[in-house]
Structure formats: C-alpha cells, structure tokens
Motif scaffolding. Structure first.
Motif, PDB file in Angstrom:
ATOM      1  N   THR A  16       0.826  -1.213   0.000  1.00  0.00           N
ATOM      2  CA  THR A  16       0.000   0.000   0.000  1.00  0.00           C
ATOM      3  C   THR A  16       0.858   1.260   0.000  1.00  0.00           C
ATOM      4  O   THR A  16       0.513   2.267  -0.618  1.00  0.00           O
ATOM      5  CB  THR A  16      -0.943   0.000   1.219  1.00  0.00           C
ATOM      6  N   ALA A  17       1.990   1.192   0.684  1.00  0.00           N
ATOM      7  CA  ALA A  17       2.872   2.363   0.791  1.00  0.00           C
ATOM      8  C   ALA A  17       3.465   2.773  -0.548  1.00  0.00           C
ATOM      9  O   ALA A  17       3.846   3.938  -0.725  1.00  0.00           O
ATOM     10  CB  ALA A  17       3.988   2.077   1.796  1.00  0.00           C
ATOM     11  N   VAL A  18       3.548   1.828  -1.511  1.00  0.00           N
ATOM     12  CA  VAL A  18       4.150   2.171  -2.808  1.00  0.00           C
ATOM     13  C   VAL A  18       3.119   2.145  -3.940  1.00  0.00           C
ATOM     14  O   VAL A  18       3.482   2.283  -5.112  1.00  0.00           O
ATOM     15  CB  VAL A  18       5.320   1.210  -3.154  1.00  0.00           C
ATOM     16  N   THR A  19       1.840   1.979  -3.602  1.00  0.00           N
ATOM     17  CA  THR A  19       0.792   1.964  -4.628  1.00  0.00           C
ATOM     18  C   THR A  19       0.377   3.394  -4.968  1.00  0.00           C
ATOM     19  O   THR A  19       0.156   4.210  -4.078  1.00  0.00           O
ATOM     20  CB  THR A  19      -0.436   1.175  -4.124  1.00  0.00           C
ATOM     21  N   ARG A  20       0.284   3.695  -6.250  1.00  0.00           N
ATOM     22  CA  ARG A  20      -0.123   5.027  -6.688  1.00  0.00           C
ATOM     23  C   ARG A  20      -1.586   5.271  -6.319  1.00  0.00           C
ATOM     24  O   ARG A  20      -2.400   4.356  -6.334  1.00  0.00           O
ATOM     25  CB  ARG A  20       0.048   5.178  -8.194  1.00  0.00           C
ATOM     26  N   ARG A  21      -1.914   6.510  -5.997  1.00  0.00           N
ATOM     27  CA  ARG A  21      -3.268   6.854  -5.557  1.00  0.00           C
ATOM     28  C   ARG A  21      -4.092   7.436  -6.702  1.00  0.00           C
ATOM     29  O   ARG A  21      -3.574   8.076  -7.614  1.00  0.00           O
ATOM     30  CB  ARG A  21      -3.206   7.864  -4.409  1.00  0.00           C
ATOM     31  N   LEU A  22      -5.408   7.221  -6.606  1.00  0.00           N
ATOM     32  CA  LEU A  22      -6.346   7.779  -7.568  1.00  0.00           C
ATOM     33  C   LEU A  22      -7.208   8.825  -6.890  1.00  0.00           C
ATOM     34  O   LEU A  22      -7.651   8.640  -5.750  1.00  0.00           O
ATOM     35  CB  LEU A  22      -7.258   6.680  -8.114  1.00  0.00           C
ATOM     36  N   ALA A  23      -7.440   9.923  -7.587  1.00  0.00           N
ATOM     37  CA  ALA A  23      -8.418  10.906  -7.130  1.00  0.00           C
ATOM     38  C   ALA A  23      -9.780  10.434  -7.611  1.00  0.00           C
ATOM     39  O   ALA A  23      -9.996  10.214  -8.797  1.00  0.00           O
ATOM     40  CB  ALA A  23      -8.092  12.281  -7.704  1.00  0.00           C
ATOM     41  N   LEU A  24     -10.701  10.246  -6.695  1.00  0.00           N
ATOM     42  CA  LEU A  24     -11.969   9.619  -7.037  1.00  0.00           C
ATOM     43  C   LEU A  24     -12.933  10.590  -7.706  1.00  0.00           C
ATOM     44  O   LEU A  24     -12.917  11.786  -7.427  1.00  0.00           O
ATOM     45  CB  LEU A  24     -12.620   9.054  -5.777  1.00  0.00           C
ATOM     46  N   PRO A  25     -13.792  10.056  -8.602  1.00  0.00           N
ATOM     47  CA  PRO A  25     -14.847  10.903  -9.171  1.00  0.00           C
ATOM     48  C   PRO A  25     -15.843  11.284  -8.092  1.00  0.00           C
ATOM     49  O   PRO A  25     -15.912  10.646  -7.036  1.00  0.00           O
ATOM     50  CB  PRO A  25     -15.494   9.983 -10.218  1.00  0.00           C
ATOM     51  N   ASN A  26     -16.578  12.333  -8.360  1.00  0.00           N
ATOM     52  CA  ASN A  26     -17.569  12.799  -7.389  1.00  0.00           C
ATOM     53  C   ASN A  26     -18.748  11.836  -7.383  1.00  0.00           C
ATOM     54  O   ASN A  26     -19.664  11.935  -8.185  1.00  0.00           O
ATOM     55  CB  ASN A  26     -18.032  14.212  -7.759  1.00  0.00           C
ATOM     56  N   SER A  27     -18.697  10.872  -6.462  1.00  0.00           N
ATOM     57  CA  SER A  27     -19.732   9.842  -6.403  1.00  0.00           C
ATOM     58  C   SER A  27     -19.943   9.421  -4.957  1.00  0.00           C
ATOM     59  O   SER A  27     -18.976   9.291  -4.207  1.00  0.00           O
ATOM     60  CB  SER A  27     -19.330   8.618  -7.240  1.00  0.00           C
ATOM     61  N   PRO A  28     -21.188   9.222  -4.548  1.00  0.00           N
ATOM     62  CA  PRO A  28     -21.444   8.756  -3.184  1.00  0.00           C
ATOM     63  C   PRO A  28     -21.130   7.277  -3.016  1.00  0.00           C
ATOM     64  O   PRO A  28     -21.133   6.775  -1.897  1.00  0.00           O
ATOM     65  CB  PRO A  28     -22.943   9.025  -2.994  1.00  0.00           C
ATOM     66  N   ARG A  29     -20.858   6.593  -4.126  1.00  0.00           N
ATOM     67  CA  ARG A  29     -20.608   5.157  -4.059  1.00  0.00           C
ATOM     68  C   ARG A  29     -19.123   4.865  -3.974  1.00  0.00           C
ATOM     69  O   ARG A  29     -18.294   5.618  -4.473  1.00  0.00           O
ATOM     70  CB  ARG A  29     -21.213   4.464  -5.284  1.00  0.00           C
ATOM     71  N   LYS A  30     -18.806   3.755  -3.332  1.00  0.00           N
ATOM     72  CA  LYS A  30     -17.411   3.334  -3.234  1.00  0.00           C
ATOM     73  C   LYS A  30     -16.900   2.929  -4.608  1.00  0.00           C
ATOM     74  O   LYS A  30     -17.650   2.494  -5.477  1.00  0.00           O
ATOM     75  CB  LYS A  30     -17.282   2.165  -2.250  1.00  0.00           C
ATOM     76  N   LEU A  31     -15.600   3.079  -4.789  1.00  0.00           N
ATOM     77  CA  LEU A  31     -14.952   2.656  -6.015  1.00  0.00           C
ATOM     78  C   LEU A  31     -14.755   1.141  -5.969  1.00  0.00           C
ATOM     79  O   LEU A  31     -14.049   0.627  -5.097  1.00  0.00           O
ATOM     80  CB  LEU A  31     -13.599   3.353  -6.164  1.00  0.00           C
ATOM     81  N   ALA A  32     -15.402   0.413  -6.875  1.00  0.00           N
ATOM     82  CA  ALA A  32     -15.227  -1.040  -6.950  1.00  0.00           C
ATOM     83  C   ALA A  32     -13.899  -1.335  -7.629  1.00  0.00           C
ATOM     84  O   ALA A  32     -13.662  -0.891  -8.759  1.00  0.00           O
ATOM     85  CB  ALA A  32     -16.378  -1.672  -7.720  1.00  0.00           C
TER      86      ALA A  32
END
Length: 324
Positions: free
Chosen positions: A67-83
């Motif tokens: 997790t420490a070396v995984t690139r991050r994503l900026a999430l779309p504006n959504s009330p739902r979790k990212l699957a």
C-alpha cells in the motif's frame, strides 16, 4: 528485517520453519520493493514463501508494505465506493465473465477500476475482452481518472499502479510458478478508505487468511472463491459471497449445494467472441447467470448503491446496469 534473516526463519523446511510477525513481514517486503534484495535472494524468498504458505499476519504486513508504494487515484464525485477488480489470470478454461460484472456496475453508476497484468508490462488477457467491448487500457493515472469520471470504468495496467509489484509478477517466467506478487495483487488498493475491493482466491486456506486480514484491517471488500483466478461468481456453481465492513464479515450468499447445468458459451481464448457473448448478455439477448446476478446484488449493497440486500436484488431483477 532483511532477506537473509527472513530466509533463516521461513526457509528451514516444513518441520522447522517459522512464520514472520506482521511488522517483520512489513519490513521485509518494504526492503524487497525498494530493490534491496539480490536476484538470488529474491528468487529464494519467493520459493520459500510459496512452499511455506503465508499466514494472515504475514499477509497483513505484506499488504501494508504494498500500500505504501501503490499510486493513488483521485476519485470521481460519487457517493458510491470505487469497486476495485483485480485481473491476473493468464488462462481461462471458462468464459471470463468478469468484464460483464464490471460493465453492469459501471452502467448502474458504480465507479469501477480494473487493474491487472502478467508482469513486464504484459497486459492481462481480460484487457483484450474489454478492448473488443470498446474500452482501452489507460496509459497513465490521469487517463484512468478521466475514464472513471467520463465512463465510470477504467482499466489500469499494474505497471502504472505499482511498478514494484509488476516486477514481482514478472518473476513467474523465471521461477516457473506464481509467487507472493500474485497473492498480493488481489489486495491492491489505490483508494484506501473509499474503495470496495473484490477479492478472491482458489485456495481454501488463503481464503481463510484473507478473511482474517480483512477483519483485522476493517477493510471494505467482497470475498469469494475465484473462477479461473478471476473475481466473478462461477456461473455453474455460485461460491459463498461474503461482505467485509468495519471489521466484520457477513455472508450474503451461501455456496450452491449443486452445480447448475452448463450453458453453451464461446471459446474462452477468443476475446472477440467472449465480448460478443457479454454484449448479448448485457442487452438481454442471453440470460445473466444467477450466480453472477447474485454477485452483482452483493456489490450494489456493499458499494452503497442499495440500502440492503433485498433492495439490491430488486435492482438486479429490473435490469439496473444492463443498458448503457
């Protein structure tokens, strides 16, 4: 902990080997991902862990390091979790219906990230099915974020999400077998705290370990037995489908007692034929297998799209996500 010290604990044979503690596993994989192991040490470590098997504490520590070396994503504006759906199977004996699950979720408005690869930048075979369905793999993190915003579905090669993990996956060619990297790939999370991971395994012992990891880390995830290494419900026999949230696991569907009659399907190795079959399924010309519909309902409730499982079942029954 360095590789030499770790091998002294885990590489002494089945009668004398010891499991690593969580912090030791974290330190060990952090060192490996930083390139501090020689090729000989790395090969020995991967083989030793494969022979011994990983404990839940080891998997937790390894996952922290990844997790420490995984690139991050900026999430779309959504009330739902990212699957988040991993795809790392090199061969499919059955028709791979994971893209059908991903598309149903995305069309219903649940954002979906599919990540995968075979190492050395080689894409997962499922990506060819997605391409035949009109979806290309992103060439950058920013492209993936744009695809999530515009189409609710993004395909991201492992090399972009975690080049460190991609290097571990590439060892399969040299070692002749899967290794720790393939076990960890299913735990990748580029959106901690905002994701719903679809996690699977074909090994009963590993499923039990993963359940302990998910409970201990209070993860949001769907856990089930894999179909040809992919996280979709076997259309001929539904696996147990569990939802982990807030440190607790809840069984949403029990395993089927008896297999269903097999359906006529195209050749699994032909991505164009598989894509056409999935198109027919999404457009209602072919039925959606009940196990896959059950998994879709589980994802609807776990992602926050449905208020409870009964609501989710009703949404699936009326065709949510079937048409774009």
């Amino acid at each position: 902990m360095d590789v030499t010290t770790a091998l002294a604990k885990i590489g002494r044979g089945p009668a004398a080997c010891e499991d690593l503690e969580c912090d030791e596993a974290h330190q060990l994989l952090s060192s490996v991902l930083q390139g501090k192991a020689t090729p000989l040490q790395l090969g020995a470590l991967m083989v030793a862990l494969r022979w011994k098997g990983c404990s839940s504490d080891e998997m937790t520590g390894f996952a922290r390091a990844l997790t420490a070396v995984t690139r991050r994503l900026a999430l779309p504006n959504s009330p739902r979790k990212l699957a988040i759906i991993p795809s790392y199977s090199a061969h499919h004996r059955q028709v791979n219906l994971m893209p059908a699950l991903a598309l149903r979720l995305a069309r219903a408005g649940v954002p979906v990230l599919v990540h995968g690869g075979l190492g050395d930048s080689t894409p997962a075979p499922s990506f060819a099915v997605f391409e035949a369905l009109g979806f290309e793999a992103a060439r950058s993190i920013s492209e993936a974020q744009e695809a999530l915003t515009m189409r609710k579905l993004a395909l991201l090669p492992t090399q972009l999400l975690s080049p460190e993990l991609d290097r571990l996956l590439a060892l399969r060619t040299e070692l002749g077998a899967r290794n720790l990297g393939h076990q960890l790939a299913r735990l990748l999370d580029p959106a901690p705290g905002h994701s719903l991971r679809l996690i699977c395994s074909s090994d009963t012992g590993m499923l039990e370990n993963l359940a302990q990891v998910l409970a201990a880390t209070c993860s949001e995830a769907i856990l089930m037995r894999a179909t040809d290494g992919e996280p979709y419900a076997n259309p001929e026999r539904r696996p147990r489908i569990s939802w982990f949230s807030g440190g607790e696991g809840r069984v949403l569907y029990e395993e089927d007692s008896f297999p269903a009659s097999p359906q006529q399907t195209p050749t699994p190795a032909d991505p164009v034929a598989v894509a056409a079959y999935i198109d027919d399924m999404l457009d209602g010309r072919k039925p959606t297998p009940v196990p896959l519909a059950n998994q879709l309902a589980a994802c609807f409730v776990a992602s926050g799209y449905a208020s409870d499982l009964d609501h989710a079942k009703a949404m699936v029954a009326v065709g949510y996500g079937r048409h774009s």
